[in-house]
Enzyme design. Structure first.
Site, short mmCIF file in Angstrom:
data_model
loop_
_atom_site.label_atom_id
_atom_site.label_comp_id
_atom_site.label_asym_id
_atom_site.label_seq_id
_atom_site.Cartn_x
_atom_site.Cartn_y
_atom_site.Cartn_z
N HIS A 158 1.75 12.13 -1.46
CA HIS A 158 0.94 11.56 -0.38
C HIS A 158 0.01 12.64 0.16
CE1 HIS A 158 -0.37 9.19 2.89
NE2 HIS A 158 0.68 8.40 2.96
N HIS A 172 0.85 -1.19 0.00
CA HIS A 172 0.00 0.00 0.00
C HIS A 172 0.89 1.24 0.00
CE1 HIS A 172 -2.26 3.05 2.59
NE2 HIS A 172 -2.94 3.02 1.45
#
Length: 377
Positions: free
Chosen positions: A118, A70
């Protein structure tokens, strides 16, 4: 409503303390744990392994559990000043060496370019998608018997042609698999045809120009991805909303994906990867609440079907690969590479494997960033 001043202080204190409680900060050994690479009699006889096992060659792509990293490009290492926003200790090609065959990344639009960021590029920037794809292409060039899956979270809704252009220029497009409408092929047939890359991208429209770029939720359904307690993992469908249940999604031919990573809530809607309990989270145990092994086995029991995809954080911790081997019935995988890193005896080679040029905020900068975000909320 804005959080109170006391909430700001509590959040910042939690962030500061968390930075010093990770395995990396504790100066302990971090080991990518894989099964021993000893060949079984079957593999010796056949001489061929697909995705680390000769037993998988004749199986349909959809009848295999593909373990994945992930947020695979967002590292918690020296290259990001050990950012507490990072989800992995090792980069994508190390994950592939260790036996993972699914890599998930999140991308954003940065001044017209597709960048691996992110949440925001100010928080953690892992560089252009093209460079990352080129590294995956190089790995696949060197491993001709491996089928790899990419899952790209298209956060800003970039058009499929933008992704197609990057896949073409990176050279990775030549491996792209385009469905024929006759069900998923076996690994061996994909390897023989050299269409060994399956790519799912969220929020794109299907394209006849780039038929190997697949709309994620036309092919995949996922479990919940914002779990903050060991008891929070379940097998219910979270996305796509067009399916009412996991059973209906399976009946429609969608492939099941288990999100098995935990977050630590710091208040004020701020969550960071829960690295403190990752050994338990990634454990193959089928009796420990919150363990990967129990989650996968529970879903197999509920669905009557093994999970096709499993995503984890910090894949190198807790023997996560063992659960995929159990789901696949593999006892003697071959061709995996073990790797260990001791913080404090870091080598240049390991540093290169863990870095890939990502840039991010150190703890102090991250605290300041989140403090500003809170004050502007």
């Amino acid at each position: 409503m804005k959080p109170s001043i006391s909430a700001y202080i509590a959040t910042l204190a939690a962030l500061a303390s968390t930075a010093y409680t990770s395995p990396q900060g504790a100066n302990v050994v971090s080991t990518i744990t894989t099964a021993a690479p000893a060949a079984s009699s079957t593999s010796l006889a056949s001489g061929v392994a697909c995705n680390n096992s000769p037993d998988l060659c004749s199986r349909s792509y959809s009848n295999i559990t593909h373990l994945g990293a992930h947020d695979s490009s967002f590292l918690r290492d020296a290259s990001t000043d050990n950012s507490i926003a990072g989800n992995q200790f090792f980069n994508a090609t190390v994950a592939l060496d260790a036996g993972l065959r699914l890599l998930q990344v999140q991308v954003h639009d940065l001044n017209g370019a597709i960048q691996m960021c992110h949440t925001t590029c100010d928080l953690l920037d892992a560089g252009p998608l093209k460079g990352w794809l080129a590294a995956i292409k190089s790995w696949m060039d060197d491993h001709p018997n491996e089928v790899v899956t990419l899952l790209i979270v298209n956060s800003d809704g970039n058009d499929v042609k933008e992704f197609g252009s990057i896949f073409e220029s990176s050279g990775l497009a030549k491996y792209g698999y385009a469905p024929t409408g006759n069900g998923w092929p076996t690994l061996q047939s994909m390897i023989t045809a050299n269409t060994r890359l399956v790519t799912f991208i969220a929020s794109i429209a299907p394209s006849s120009t780039y038929p190997y770029l697949l709309t994620e939720f036309e092919h995949v359904f996922e479990t919940s991805f914002e779990v903050t307690s060991p008891s929070g993992f379940n097998c219910s469908i979270d996305r796509p909303k067009s399916q009412s249940s996991a059973a209906s999604a399976l009946s429609a031919g969608l492939l099941p994906l288990i999100n098995h990573f935990a977050y630590k809530s710091l208040g004020s809607s701020i969550m960071i990867p829960d690295v403190d309990n990752v050994a338990r989270t990634n454990a193959p145990s089928t009796s420990t609440t919150g363990a990967l092994g129990l989650h996968a086995e529970t879903c197999r029991s509920e669905w009557g079907f093994i999970p096709t995809f499993v995503l984890v954080d910090f894949f190198s911790e807790g023997q996560s690969i063992k659960t995929a081997d159990v789901m696949n019935g593999i006892k003697n995988p071959v061709g995996r590479t073990n790797s260990s890193v001791t913080e404090g005896t870091e080598t240049a080679e390991n540093e290169a494997k863990r870095g890939l040029g990502a840039t991010g905020m150190g703890t102090g900068a991250l605290v300041a960033f989140i403090a500003a975000a809170l004050l502007l909320a």
